[in-house]
Design a protein around this motif. Sequence first.
Motif, PDB file in Angstrom:
ATOM      1  N   GLN A   2      -6.940  -1.175  24.450  1.00 48.99           N
ATOM      2  CA  GLN A   2      -7.273  -0.289  23.496  1.00 48.99           C
ATOM      3  C   GLN A   2      -8.423   1.019  23.514  1.00 48.99           C
ATOM      4  O   GLN A   2      -8.343   1.040  24.616  1.00 48.99           O
ATOM      5  N   GLU A   4     -11.470   1.790  23.172  1.00 48.81           N
ATOM      6  CA  GLU A   4     -12.325   1.910  24.367  1.00 48.81           C
ATOM      7  C   GLU A   4     -11.958   1.389  25.442  1.00 48.81           C
ATOM      8  O   GLU A   4     -13.297   1.820  25.965  1.00 48.81           O
ATOM      9  N   VAL A  25     -19.759   7.362  14.459  1.00 52.55           N
ATOM     10  CA  VAL A  25     -19.634   6.266  13.820  1.00 52.55           C
ATOM     11  C   VAL A  25     -20.857   5.146  14.556  1.00 52.55           C
ATOM     12  O   VAL A  25     -20.845   4.652  15.957  1.00 52.55           O
ATOM     13  N   GLY A  27     -22.177   1.065  15.091  1.00 58.39           N
ATOM     14  CA  GLY A  27     -21.534  -0.492  15.288  1.00 58.39           C
ATOM     15  C   GLY A  27     -21.990  -1.288  14.739  1.00 58.39           C
ATOM     16  O   GLY A  27     -21.490  -2.393  14.878  1.00 58.39           O
ATOM     17  N   SER A  95     -15.126   7.549   9.809  1.00 60.61           N
ATOM     18  CA  SER A  95     -14.984   6.783  11.015  1.00 60.61           C
ATOM     19  C   SER A  95     -13.248   6.145  10.653  1.00 60.61           C
ATOM     20  O   SER A  95     -12.730   5.741  11.621  1.00 60.61           O
ATOM     21  N   ARG A  96     -12.796   6.516   9.542  1.00 66.91           N
ATOM     22  CA  ARG A  96     -11.612   5.987  10.206  1.00 66.91           C
ATOM     23  C   ARG A  96     -10.610   6.879  10.976  1.00 66.91           C
ATOM     24  O   ARG A  96      -9.698   6.876  11.393  1.00 66.91           O
ATOM     25  N   SER A  99     -11.622   6.219  14.680  1.00 72.31           N
ATOM     26  CA  SER A  99     -10.964   4.135  14.905  1.00 72.31           C
ATOM     27  C   SER A  99      -9.752   4.380  15.225  1.00 72.31           C
ATOM     28  O   SER A  99      -8.549   3.903  15.664  1.00 72.31           O
ATOM     29  N   TYR A 100      -8.571   5.247  13.945  1.00 70.58           N
ATOM     30  CA  TYR A 100      -7.684   5.613  14.070  1.00 70.58           C
ATOM     31  C   TYR A 100      -6.768   6.103  14.906  1.00 70.58           C
ATOM     32  O   TYR A 100      -6.526   5.747  16.424  1.00 70.58           O
ATOM     33  N   GLN A 102      -8.388   6.283  18.337  1.00 73.50           N
ATOM     34  CA  GLN A 102      -8.913   5.488  19.318  1.00 73.50           C
ATOM     35  C   GLN A 102      -8.292   3.904  19.556  1.00 73.50           C
ATOM     36  O   GLN A 102      -8.005   3.334  21.097  1.00 73.50           O
ATOM     37  N   LYS A 103      -7.290   4.066  18.340  1.00 76.09           N
ATOM     38  CA  LYS A 103      -6.538   2.510  18.503  1.00 76.09           C
ATOM     39  C   LYS A 103      -5.248   2.654  19.383  1.00 76.09           C
ATOM     40  O   LYS A 103      -4.180   2.922  20.165  1.00 76.09           O
TER      41      LYS A 103
END
Length: 402
Positions: A2, A4, A25, A27, A95-96, A99-100, A102-103
């Motif tokens: 991932q 992270e 963002v 957590g 934030s989206r 997240s995208y 990071q993935k």
Amino acid sequence: MQGEGYTDVSLKVSQFLLKSAGIWVIGNDAEERQRKFAVFYTLAALIYGIYVNAVDIYHNLDNLAHCVFLTCNMMCILLGLFKCFVISFFRIEFSRIVSYAQKHFWRLDYDYDEKILFGECQKFCRLWIIVVSMISQSSLAFYIITPIYENIGKNKSERILPFKMWVDLPLSVTPYYEIMFVIQLLAVEQIGIAYVCSDFFLCILNLHALYQFRMMQQELSKIWSAIEQQTTSVAAYTRGCHVALKKCIRRHQSLIEFCNKLEQVFTFPILSHVVVFSLLMCFDTYEILLADIPTLKRLIFLCHMVASFIHIIFFTYICHGLMEESGNVGLATYSGWWTTLPMNETGRMLRKDIRIIMMKSMRPCYLSAGGFFPMSLETSTALVSSTMSYFTLMRESSMKTN
């Protein structure tokens, strides 16, 4: 792995700056409390900077060089305030985007060819962060170095602060001077963070998206690479190509959606930066070449001008590259060996999907300035040209006044 599990100096620096400005963002509850404190601290520093410069302008209307210096400060503060406000307003979309990335971007499970491109992307991001951070911090440092140098040999009652405070307090004596000096130092640093944090992260996201389109072009070229070693039937090979092509189509759609979200969040910060860029560069050039100011203060404008020029050139370059690479997806699709496949049901569906991805690529992804025009290399040349026009007009007006 991932996102992270991946770490890089460019991401660390940009995330630290965004967290310091209070727009990263969150957590958990602890990070939310830290974010609220950072937002309050950033807002207080920006409002304090606006107040100090506005009051100083009011008391020095007859000093053009000093008013230009204070106006530059005001424009940078307002620009940083506007950028932070816009990103905070689009917190969910931002934030989206993170997240995208990071993935799908910040991972380590690339194949050999993709790792080469990812390594190039890392080098560009590190170079961008290191060079612009050093120049920006140099510009901020001269705000502090200038009063320290000018205070050498003066009495304690004659000491000056980085920014003059028009208040009825003995700010030149201990301990008031030291307290106010530290307050102004912290405010200058926080204003600098608010000014550059969103730009740093936007350039990193834009650069990663650019290289993702390059990786996708490589993936499209590999769809047909097995035709020379074909050992299965033609129908099975056609089905395999169609499955691989549909995977590329889904990747292409997700990248287009990512660029659209990037455009939605950052289009107005880009517009604000473009609008004030020429004025800031004009004022910087005036202070460097024409104004009668100390050498150390002149170095503030020199560093700011160099950093602004590098930023606009690099940013428009990667925006131009994003347009080119997203448009080249259609060329990479068309260049495949799909014409050798049979015209059965799978072959017809494959050709239909190829037409769709080519039509999608005819409208390349881009970042625009408020939706008015896309950012490209032509934008940087137009901004530099307008800067010279403004400077010429300002120089002529200054000569007539003298």
